[in-house]
Enzyme design. Structure first.
Site, PDB file in Angstrom:
ATOM      1  N   GLN A  28       0.365 -20.024 -60.602  1.00  0.00           N
ATOM      2  CA  GLN A  28      -0.450 -19.683 -59.426  1.00  0.00           C
ATOM      3  C   GLN A  28      -0.031 -20.485 -58.215  1.00  0.00           C
ATOM      4  O   GLN A  28      -0.078 -19.997 -57.076  1.00  0.00           O
ATOM      5  CB  GLN A  28      -1.939 -19.935 -59.717  1.00  0.00           C
ATOM      6  CG  GLN A  28      -2.594 -18.912 -60.594  1.00  0.00           C
ATOM      7  CD  GLN A  28      -4.113 -18.986 -60.607  1.00  0.00           C
ATOM      8  OE1 GLN A  28      -4.773 -17.970 -60.695  1.00  0.00           O
ATOM      9  NE2 GLN A  28      -4.683 -20.168 -60.525  1.00  0.00           N
ATOM     10  N   GLU A  63       2.597 -18.873 -55.834  1.00  0.00           N
ATOM     11  CA  GLU A  63       2.085 -17.914 -54.861  1.00  0.00           C
ATOM     12  C   GLU A  63       1.252 -18.615 -53.800  1.00  0.00           C
ATOM     13  O   GLU A  63       1.314 -18.271 -52.615  1.00  0.00           O
ATOM     14  CB  GLU A  63       1.264 -16.837 -55.573  1.00  0.00           C
ATOM     15  CG  GLU A  63       2.093 -15.959 -56.497  1.00  0.00           C
ATOM     16  CD  GLU A  63       1.371 -14.704 -56.961  1.00  0.00           C
ATOM     17  OE1 GLU A  63       0.269 -14.424 -56.442  1.00  0.00           O
ATOM     18  OE2 GLU A  63       1.908 -14.001 -57.838  1.00  0.00           O
ATOM     19  N   GLU A  64       0.445 -19.586 -54.214  1.00  0.00           N
ATOM     20  CA  GLU A  64      -0.384 -20.315 -53.254  1.00  0.00           C
ATOM     21  C   GLU A  64       0.467 -21.017 -52.211  1.00  0.00           C
ATOM     22  O   GLU A  64       0.169 -20.962 -51.003  1.00  0.00           O
ATOM     23  CB  GLU A  64      -1.245 -21.342 -53.991  1.00  0.00           C
ATOM     24  CG  GLU A  64      -2.057 -22.237 -53.070  1.00  0.00           C
ATOM     25  CD  GLU A  64      -2.860 -23.294 -53.816  1.00  0.00           C
ATOM     26  OE1 GLU A  64      -3.269 -24.282 -53.175  1.00  0.00           O
ATOM     27  OE2 GLU A  64      -3.070 -23.146 -55.035  1.00  0.00           O
ATOM     28  N   ARG A  65       1.525 -21.688 -52.642  1.00  0.00           N
ATOM     29  CA  ARG A  65       2.339 -22.462 -51.714  1.00  0.00           C
ATOM     30  C   ARG A  65       3.156 -21.566 -50.798  1.00  0.00           C
ATOM     31  O   ARG A  65       3.372 -21.899 -49.621  1.00  0.00           O
ATOM     32  CB  ARG A  65       3.216 -23.438 -52.500  1.00  0.00           C
ATOM     33  CG  ARG A  65       2.393 -24.565 -53.088  1.00  0.00           C
ATOM     34  CD  ARG A  65       3.071 -25.335 -54.199  1.00  0.00           C
ATOM     35  NE  ARG A  65       2.131 -26.332 -54.736  1.00  0.00           N
ATOM     36  CZ  ARG A  65       2.300 -27.003 -55.865  1.00  0.00           C
ATOM     37  NH1 ARG A  65       3.386 -26.788 -56.600  1.00  0.00           N
ATOM     38  NH2 ARG A  65       1.407 -27.882 -56.267  1.00  0.00           N
ATOM     39  N   ALA A  95       0.607 -20.238 -48.246  1.00  0.00           N
ATOM     40  CA  ALA A  95       0.285 -21.264 -47.253  1.00  0.00           C
ATOM     41  C   ALA A  95       1.404 -21.421 -46.240  1.00  0.00           C
ATOM     42  O   ALA A  95       1.157 -21.609 -45.037  1.00  0.00           O
ATOM     43  CB  ALA A  95       0.012 -22.594 -47.956  1.00  0.00           C
TER      44      ALA A  95
END
Length: 417
Positions: A270, A273-275, A278
């Site tokens: 996860q 995708e989060e990084r 961002a």
């Protein structure tokens, strides 16, 4: 003392976009080369919602310290924007991750950091593992309403004793018959006060800290879930953030996402995708700050000429714009590789590290050029200076990104036993 004209200009820049035709044309050309027509059409849909339902109210939400997440999420959900890369059978559009990146880049037009961060929690932090590994029951119960904008999600990973050190999490989920009984604390939880459910990381067994954790779907109205404190932050004012205590919280064991004990691995996935989300989300805020600074410096005169005529100032702005474009190219490259199925842990970590550091450079340099106006709450640059400082801390601090990059390069010292 600032002139009245300069003050009025500064205030007006907070509520409207100011672009030079040339800069805007260059930016559009770069995006057109990367995004396809359908992706650009989706961006236009998002932009209408931003211009009509979000930006006109940002100042009010910032002052109140909250925004109506359910209302905004429903607007986005009705437009299909909360599940662009989620399965069609659960309300999503079933498109590639590149569509999600296109959406996140457009969300950068929101005139604060709190709202887009809150949206990203829903789309790129709390739901990717659920969409990929969750059972049909969990997807129907938690993913589908999240995609449709009927509920708000949060992610419970960080703890008071270990923020970026995910393996150090101590929250436990012990089996009692067909249930799990959860005890522990979570901290820095975005959306907590408005969330309907939480994607929670907890230890479901003893042993290896990388293999004893599971991701669990926890309804926030479950007895024993206590929102202990709304954290007073220096930035991201309209985004609610909480400390959460879990005291004998009982949920069905079938609420575990995927395979028990795989939570740490799923969370690391996860994080990719989060990084990336961002990183792409902050491109537009940096461009906006640079463009508004240029517009202000054309009007602001000192020593008989516009401040923009100072060579150091326009050279510095050119350096910052160049850095933004270099970051954009790396993010787009990482996106293409991820969509092609490649492991982009290294590139995603590089993007996350660079975007956090470049944000600090852009916002600090531009705020300095605004002079006294930059030290007020009347201009966007001061808000971005506060809000975007978080990017070097949240989702893995700069130092954690450097450790990941060093490990990928084979130069990270091995731990001594």
């Amino acid at each position: 003392m600032q002139s009245l004209k300069a003050i009025k200009l500064g205030k007006s820049l907070l509520s409207r976009d100011v672009h030079t035709g040339r800069v805007l044309a260059q930016q559009a050309a770069v995006q057109a080369d990367f995004y396809e027509e359908d992706q650009r059409s989706m961006q236009k849909t998002a932009r209408r919602i931003i211009d009509e339902d979000i930006n006109p109210f940002v100042d009010q939400w910032e002052a109140e310290g909250k925004y109506p997440a359910h209302k905004i999420f429903k607007k986005l959900g009705d437009a299909g924007l909360l599940g662009v890369n989620k399965p069609v059978e659960y309300g999503g559009m079933g498109l590639s991750f590149k569509y999600s990146m296109a959406l996140n880049e457009e969300l950068g037009h929101i005139n604060c950091g709190g709202v887009p961060m809150s949206i990203a929690v829903q789309t790129d932090m709390a739901t990717p593992a659920l969409a990929r590994f969750g059972s049909d029951h969990l997807k129907k119960t938690f993913l589908e309403p999240s995609v449709l904008g009927d509920v708000v999600a949060c992610l419970g990973v960080s703890e008071p004793g270990g923020g970026s050190d995910v393996a150090a999490a101590t929250t436990s989920a012990v089996r009692r018959g067909d249930d799990l009984v959860i005890n522990g604390q979570k901290m820095w939880i975005t959306n907590a006060f408005q969330a309907d459910w939480m994607c929670l990381l907890a230890n479901t067994s003893e042993g290896n800290p990388h293999r004893n954790k599971s991701l669990i779907c926890v309804p926030m109205n479950t007895p024993g879930v206590h929102l202990a404190k709304k954290i007073d932050k220096m930035g991201m004012k309209c985004s609610d953030t909480a400390v959460i205590y879990l005291d004998d919280v009982r949920v069905p064991a079938k609420n575990i996402i995927g395979e028990e004990g795989m939570g740490f691995t799923y969370q690391m996935m996860q994080f990719q995708e989060e990084r990336m989300a961002a990183s792409v989300l902050v491109l537009q805020p940096m461009e906006t700050v640079i463009e508004q600074t240029i517009a202000y410096l054309r009007e602001r005169h000192a020593f008989g000429q516009p401040l923009l005529n100072n060579q150091y100032i326009h050279f510095r702005l050119a350096e910052l714009a160049t850095e933004v474009e270099m970051l954009r190219s790396t993010i787009y490259r990482a996106t293409d590789k991820y969509v092609a199925g490649e492991d982009v842990t290294q590139l995603a970590s590089m993007c996350k590290l660079k975007c956090g550091r470049l944000l600090r450079e852009v916002n600090d340099s531009c705020l300095q050029f605004w002079g006294g106006m930059g030290f007020t709450n009347d201009v966007l640059v001061s808000r971005m200076y506060r809000d975007m400082r978080l990017i070097s801390i949240a989702g893995g601090a700069d130092e954690v990104m450097l450790g990941i990059i060093c490990k990928g390069m084979g130069i990270l010292p091995k731990k001594t036993k």
